[in-house]
Design a protein around this motif. Structure first.
Motif, PDB file in Angstrom:
ATOM      1  N   ARG A  76      15.555  13.481  -3.103  1.00 30.17           N
ATOM      2  CA  ARG A  76      14.401  13.334  -3.980  1.00 30.17           C
ATOM      3  C   ARG A  76      13.437  12.284  -3.428  1.00 30.17           C
ATOM      4  O   ARG A  76      13.853  11.320  -2.778  1.00 30.17           O
ATOM      5  CB  ARG A  76      14.830  12.930  -5.398  1.00 30.17           C
ATOM      6  N   LYS A  77      12.125  12.492  -3.707  1.00 23.65           N
ATOM      7  CA  LYS A  77      11.080  11.560  -3.306  1.00 23.65           C
ATOM      8  C   LYS A  77      10.401  11.018  -4.564  1.00 23.65           C
ATOM      9  O   LYS A  77      10.225  11.739  -5.548  1.00 23.65           O
ATOM     10  CB  LYS A  77      10.036  12.257  -2.433  1.00 23.65           C
ATOM     11  N   TYR A  78       9.997   9.740  -4.506  1.00 23.86           N
ATOM     12  CA  TYR A  78       9.342   9.104  -5.643  1.00 23.86           C
ATOM     13  C   TYR A  78       8.102   8.340  -5.178  1.00 23.86           C
ATOM     14  O   TYR A  78       8.175   7.550  -4.227  1.00 23.86           O
ATOM     15  CB  TYR A  78      10.290   8.118  -6.339  1.00 23.86           C
ATOM     16  N   LYS A  79       6.975   8.576  -5.852  1.00 26.61           N
ATOM     17  CA  LYS A  79       5.805   7.726  -5.670  1.00 26.61           C
ATOM     18  C   LYS A  79       5.845   6.641  -6.749  1.00 26.61           C
ATOM     19  O   LYS A  79       5.933   6.944  -7.937  1.00 26.61           O
ATOM     20  CB  LYS A  79       4.526   8.545  -5.804  1.00 26.61           C
ATOM     21  N   ILE A  80       5.790   5.386  -6.315  1.00 28.92           N
ATOM     22  CA  ILE A  80       5.869   4.274  -7.254  1.00 28.92           C
ATOM     23  C   ILE A  80       4.586   4.223  -8.083  1.00 28.92           C
ATOM     24  O   ILE A  80       3.482   4.187  -7.529  1.00 28.92           O
ATOM     25  CB  ILE A  80       6.095   2.944  -6.515  1.00 28.92           C
ATOM     26  N   ARG A  81       4.745   4.189  -9.419  1.00 31.99           N
ATOM     27  CA  ARG A  81       3.587   4.287 -10.305  1.00 31.99           C
ATOM     28  C   ARG A  81       3.225   2.984 -10.993  1.00 31.99           C
ATOM     29  O   ARG A  81       2.049   2.734 -11.304  1.00 31.99           O
ATOM     30  CB  ARG A  81       3.872   5.332 -11.393  1.00 31.99           C
ATOM     31  N   THR A  82       4.211   2.141 -11.274  1.00 28.64           N
ATOM     32  CA  THR A  82       3.974   0.998 -12.175  1.00 28.64           C
ATOM     33  C   THR A  82       3.945  -0.347 -11.473  1.00 28.64           C
ATOM     34  O   THR A  82       3.832  -1.377 -12.142  1.00 28.64           O
ATOM     35  CB  THR A  82       5.078   0.964 -13.250  1.00 28.64           C
ATOM     36  N   VAL A  83       4.051  -0.364 -10.164  1.00 29.79           N
ATOM     37  CA  VAL A  83       4.178  -1.629  -9.435  1.00 29.79           C
ATOM     38  C   VAL A  83       2.928  -1.872  -8.598  1.00 29.79           C
ATOM     39  O   VAL A  83       2.477  -0.985  -7.869  1.00 29.79           O
ATOM     40  CB  VAL A  83       5.427  -1.621  -8.518  1.00 29.79           C
ATOM     41  N   ASP A  84       2.339  -3.055  -8.716  1.00 34.99           N
ATOM     42  CA  ASP A  84       1.200  -3.460  -7.893  1.00 34.99           C
ATOM     43  C   ASP A  84       1.679  -4.461  -6.854  1.00 34.99           C
ATOM     44  O   ASP A  84       2.350  -5.444  -7.174  1.00 34.99           O
ATOM     45  CB  ASP A  84       0.105  -4.095  -8.759  1.00 34.99           C
ATOM     46  N   GLY A  85       1.309  -4.226  -5.607  1.00 41.80           N
ATOM     47  CA  GLY A  85       1.704  -5.152  -4.550  1.00 41.80           C
ATOM     48  C   GLY A  85       3.104  -4.868  -4.029  1.00 41.80           C
ATOM     49  O   GLY A  85       3.831  -4.034  -4.552  1.00 41.80           O
ATOM     50  N   PRO A  86       3.491  -5.636  -3.003  1.00 44.56           N
ATOM     51  CA  PRO A  86       4.792  -5.398  -2.354  1.00 44.56           C
ATOM     52  C   PRO A  86       5.938  -6.038  -3.137  1.00 44.56           C
ATOM     53  O   PRO A  86       6.359  -7.153  -2.837  1.00 44.56           O
ATOM     54  CB  PRO A  86       4.611  -6.063  -0.974  1.00 44.56           C
TER      55      PRO A  86
ATOM     56  N   ALA B 217       0.838  -1.204   0.000  1.00 38.91           N
ATOM     57  CA  ALA B 217       0.000   0.000   0.000  1.00 38.91           C
ATOM     58  C   ALA B 217       0.870   1.249   0.000  1.00 38.91           C
ATOM     59  O   ALA B 217       1.865   1.314   0.714  1.00 38.91           O
ATOM     60  CB  ALA B 217      -0.913  -0.005   1.221  1.00 38.91           C
ATOM     61  N   ASP B 218       0.478   2.220  -0.809  1.00 40.92           N
ATOM     62  CA  ASP B 218       1.167   3.510  -0.892  1.00 40.92           C
ATOM     63  C   ASP B 218       2.678   3.349  -1.059  1.00 40.92           C
ATOM     64  O   ASP B 218       3.465   3.911  -0.292  1.00 40.92           O
ATOM     65  CB  ASP B 218       0.893   4.352   0.365  1.00 40.92           C
ATOM     66  N   PRO B 219       3.131   2.605  -2.067  1.00 36.06           N
ATOM     67  CA  PRO B 219       4.581   2.395  -2.224  1.00 36.06           C
ATOM     68  C   PRO B 219       5.283   3.686  -2.638  1.00 36.06           C
ATOM     69  O   PRO B 219       4.825   4.418  -3.513  1.00 36.06           O
ATOM     70  CB  PRO B 219       4.672   1.343  -3.325  1.00 36.06           C
ATOM     71  N   VAL B 220       6.416   3.961  -1.982  1.00 43.06           N
ATOM     72  CA  VAL B 220       7.224   5.135  -2.300  1.00 43.06           C
ATOM     73  C   VAL B 220       8.691   4.730  -2.270  1.00 43.06           C
ATOM     74  O   VAL B 220       9.049   3.649  -1.789  1.00 43.06           O
ATOM     75  CB  VAL B 220       6.986   6.285  -1.301  1.00 43.06           C
TER      76      VAL B 220
END
Length: 603
Positions: free
Chosen positions: A411-421, A391-394
């Protein structure tokens, strides 16, 4: 050299003045004064120079100058322009510490004050004092001895100070000017070393009071004498001539200039100050620039200024209403030597501290390069992922330059292309986004990448860098043990961990990097989870659209705050009572479903 510079150099006048060196964008790089502008300015562009002067000249794209009638005028103008423009290549006087003075105001009814700035206002200033406590103690003593006015503005009637004999009450009684003049004269004598005469007079009064069996008054006078001796004894005699003087010494090494100042007042060394700063010119010239700025617009210039032998002090002597001396023998020369020795000791201490810091930072970087068999990694970029069951991967990146964190480049990144852990795919995405961007913008790549993870994360990062982007950057991975401590260092495709001593500076550096990137990633994940959790709950409330949801999130910040808010809080946001009740009920139901929380209606 640019042709425009050549043309302007040929037109320089053979007069005194001030010159301003400018950079490419027109910013002032350096301000200087010259006895002959033509000779001084041309000297920057001819002959050989040391590394510091070469750095200045390499950045000069233009210059301008102001002609003055005398070099003394040029000195004053130079100080004004340095203060106005704060050029990066000039010695800058950091006026971050001021010492207290005792001031006798220039008023019809004078007062005693403690001040930290000396102005040319006709008042008398005494000091500086080693501390505010010493100045306050001396002022309290003078208040008991001399009944000058205490209040800032005259009152309508007498106050307590009049009744305890510490004020002549000019608010109600006429005080002749000669009375004040006599008190000011005695205070001046007292603060200039004449306190012994005051003590002798008080001892005579004490003995007379004792002979008259007025033991209470004799005891007061005895205590006052002890107080005077205690306050004035804190200052040690250094010269017998009772002259006010400032004594300067300096030392230079490795691009740093250390200037020591001794404040001698009434023959007593009462305070000293030291300032260590980077410099770019000749040491003796930069030292004199410091001294000139030191006295610019100051009203507390002593009778003498003592400088090291060989100082170019002629211009300063023209400007100051004081003797500017370069003593060659005797006690004054000893004072200058002592100031110089103190400047050298302060600089040596500074350099040793810098060397220790270098061992912990840049020294650790060099050691890490030796361990990994690469060039010293001056720039290190480190990555870590964070999520809770997907949930909410960053992800987060921190940067260390010469062993120190460069927080402006995090720098901070919100993960966009990955589903699940999936930590491996998350690492691939971040590597792809970060370094494809650097390649596109043609920005320099890091010397080393540090991955917070073991072989799996390391392999994922190398796959993107080498196979997708076609770049070669040294990459290492940091694996942790069961106690979440850094335990193993893996480098590139090597199967076995790198042999690194756990108590080495290189290992401590890696630990600091791993702790910092983990902290940064966790903090970002918590912020993201807090925002997305609040937003997802509000999305399910009928009547709450994107704008209203954003307003609620910004105002309340958490679901709990919404659940506990009263109606007035919602009305202040332009939300009606019915919608506010729906929002509260929905949020409360969500919180109660996820915990045993019970809510009480706000009163």
């Amino acid at each position: 050299m640019l042709q425009t510079l050549r043309d302007k150099l040929a037109l320089l006048p053979a007069k005194s003045g001030v010159y301003l060196m400018k950079g490419q964008s027109g910013q002032i790089l350096y301000v200087g004064k010259a006895k002959v502008l033509k000779n001084r300015v041309r000297s920057y562009f001819t002959g050989s120079h040391d590394r510091k002067t070469q750095a200045l000249v390499a950045n000069i794209y233009d210059f301008e100058y102001i002609v003055t009638d005398t070099v003394a005028e040029a000195l004053v103008l130079e100080c004004n322009l340095i203060k106005q423009h704060t050029p990066p290549y000039n010695i800058m006087l950091r006026d971050d510490k001021t010492y207290p003075y005792i001031k006798i105001t220039n008023e019809v009814h004078p007062r005693l004050q403690i001040v930290r700035r000396v102005k040319k206002d006709g008042a008398k200033y005494f000091g500086p004092y080693p501390s505010a406590f010493a100045a306050q103690a001396t002022k309290r003593l003078l208040d008991r001895l001399y009944p000058l006015r205490k209040c800032k503005t005259l009152k309508k009637q007498v106050c307590l100070y009049y009744h305890i004999n510490q004020c002549l009450a000019p608010c109600e009684f006429t005080v002749d000017i000669p009375v004040y003049q006599q008190m000011v004269k005695e205070i001046t004598q007292f603060l200039s070393g004449g306190h012994k005469e005051v003590v002798a007079d008080l001892k005579g009064q004490m003995e007379a009071a004792a002979e008259q069996l007025n033991f209470e008054r004799a005891g007061e006078l005895r205590d006052l004498i002890r107080h005077i001796e205690q306050v004035m004894e804190e200052q040690k005699m250094t010269t017998p001539d009772l002259v006010d003087r400032d004594v300067f010494g300096f030392a230079e090494e490795k691009g740093l200039l250390s200037v020591q100042v001794f404040y001698v007042r009434a023959g007593k060394l009462i305070e000293r100050s030291v300032n260590i700063m980077p410099h770019f010119g000749e040491p003796i010239e930069d030292f004199m620039s410091y001294v000139e700025q030191f006295y610019h617009e100051r009203g507390d210039v002593p009778k003498e200024v003592l400088l090291p032998e060989g100082s170019p002090s002629e211009v300063l002597a023209e400007v100051l209403e004081a003797k500017v001396l370069e003593p060659k023998r005797g006690q004054k020369r000893d004072l200058v030597n002592l100031a110089t020795e103190n400047a050298r000791q302060a600089l040596d201490e500074k350099l040793r501290l810098m060397e220790r810091n270098m061992d912990r930072t840049l020294g650790a970087v060099i050691e890490l390069g030796d361990v990994l068999a690469i060039n010293a990694p001056r720039r290190i970029e480190s990555f870590d992922n964070s999520n809770i069951q997907g949930a909410d991967p960053v992800a987060a990146m921190v940067v260390f330059i010469d062993g120190k964190p460069a927080k402006s480049e995090y720098r901070k990144y919100k993960i966009r292309t990955v589903d699940g852990p999936d930590d491996y795919e998350s690492m691939r995405e971040v590597m792809r986004r970060r370094y494809s961007r650097l390649l596109k913008e043609q920005k320099p790549l890091p010397d080393l990448i540090v991955i917070d993870g073991g072989k799996g994360q390391l392999a994922a990062a190398l796959d993107v860098l080498e196979n997708e982007l076609g770049i070669e950057i040294p990459v290492c991975g940091l694996a942790k043990d069961d106690r979440h401590k850094t335990s193993q260092l893996f480098f590139m495709e090597e199967d076995t961990p790198v042999n690194i001593h756990r108590h080495s500076q290189a290992f401590y550096l890696l630990e600091r990097i791993q702790d910092e990137v983990h902290r940064f990633a966790i903090t970002f994940h918590r912020q993201t989870r807090k925002r997305t959790g609040l937003a997802s709950v509000l999305d399910d409330v009928p009547g709450v659209g994107p704008n209203r949801r954003k307003t609620l999130m910004k105002h309340f910040g958490s679901l709990k705050a919404i659940a506990e808010a009263d109606m007035d809080a919602f009305r202040g946001l332009g939300i009606g009572d019915k919608l506010a009740e729906d929002i509260r009920n929905h949020v409360r139901a969500h919180l109660q479903a996820s915990s045993s929380t019970k809510f009480v209606e706000p009163s």
